[in-house]
Design a protein around this motif. Structure first.
Motif, short mmCIF file in Angstrom:
data_model
loop_
_atom_site.label_atom_id
_atom_site.label_comp_id
_atom_site.label_asym_id
_atom_site.label_seq_id
_atom_site.Cartn_x
_atom_site.Cartn_y
_atom_site.Cartn_z
N ASP A 10 5.80 68.89 66.95
CA ASP A 10 6.53 68.91 65.68
C ASP A 10 7.81 69.73 65.83
O ASP A 10 7.89 70.62 66.69
N HIS A 12 10.98 71.49 63.23
CA HIS A 12 11.62 71.72 61.93
C HIS A 12 12.96 72.40 62.14
O HIS A 12 13.11 73.21 63.06
N HIS A 44 1.38 72.24 62.10
CA HIS A 44 1.59 70.79 62.04
C HIS A 44 1.31 70.15 63.41
O HIS A 44 0.70 69.09 63.50
#
Ligand code: MG
Length: 159
Positions: A10, A12, A44
């Protein structure tokens, strides 16, 4: 023996003035993750590793960011739900290994708190949960402090 391996990844973006939450731990920093949830990139990735091991899709399928009920949600709650799903399929988590890549701040002082926080959520001993941190030597988006990435691997054993 029926064992399954799963991997998760993941990313971000980082923005000034947001709270940085990693593995359920608030890490003091000037920037935090931009997200629909609390932006816990490590949790995540771990969720996706667990789901991937049983080919159950991904975190976006289970908890769509178009759904208002997940706005600002504590990602530990998402992980808890994923762990319950894994258990309902008859599997136990043997171990989790996760690497967080970000340039700053140094995460070393928070690693053990992260492992114990995850241990409580997942229900396995902290000795079976590895959290590692790396910089990317100022290379790429992590190195430019534009974002954070996390990789996770897990092993599941049919009970
Ligand atoms: Mg995410």
């Amino acid at each position: 023996m029926d064992i399954r391996v799963g991997c998760g990844y993941d990313v971000h973006a980082l923005a000034e003035g947001l709270q940085l939450v990693l593995c359920g731990v608030n890490v003091p920093h000037t920037k935090g993750c931009v997200a629909h949830s609390d932006g816990d990139v490590a949790i995540h990735a771990i969720c996706d590793a667990l789901l991937g091991a049983l080919a159950l899709g991904d975190i976006g399928k289970l908890f769509p960011d178009s759904d208002a009920k997940y706005k600002g949600i504590d990602s530990r709650l998402l992980l808890k739900e994923v762990v319950e799903l894994i258990a309902s399929e008859g599997y136990a988590i043997s171990n989790i290994d996760c690497t967080i890549a970000m340039q700053r701040p140094k995460l070393r002082p928070y690693i053990d708190t992260m492992r114990h926080t995850l241990s409580e959520v997942v229900g396995i001993d902290a000795s079976r949960i590895s959290i590692k941190a790396t910089t990317t030597e100022h290379l790429g988006f992590e190195g430019r402090e534009e974002g954070v990435s996390a990789n996770a691997v897990t092993l599941l054993i049919k009970g």
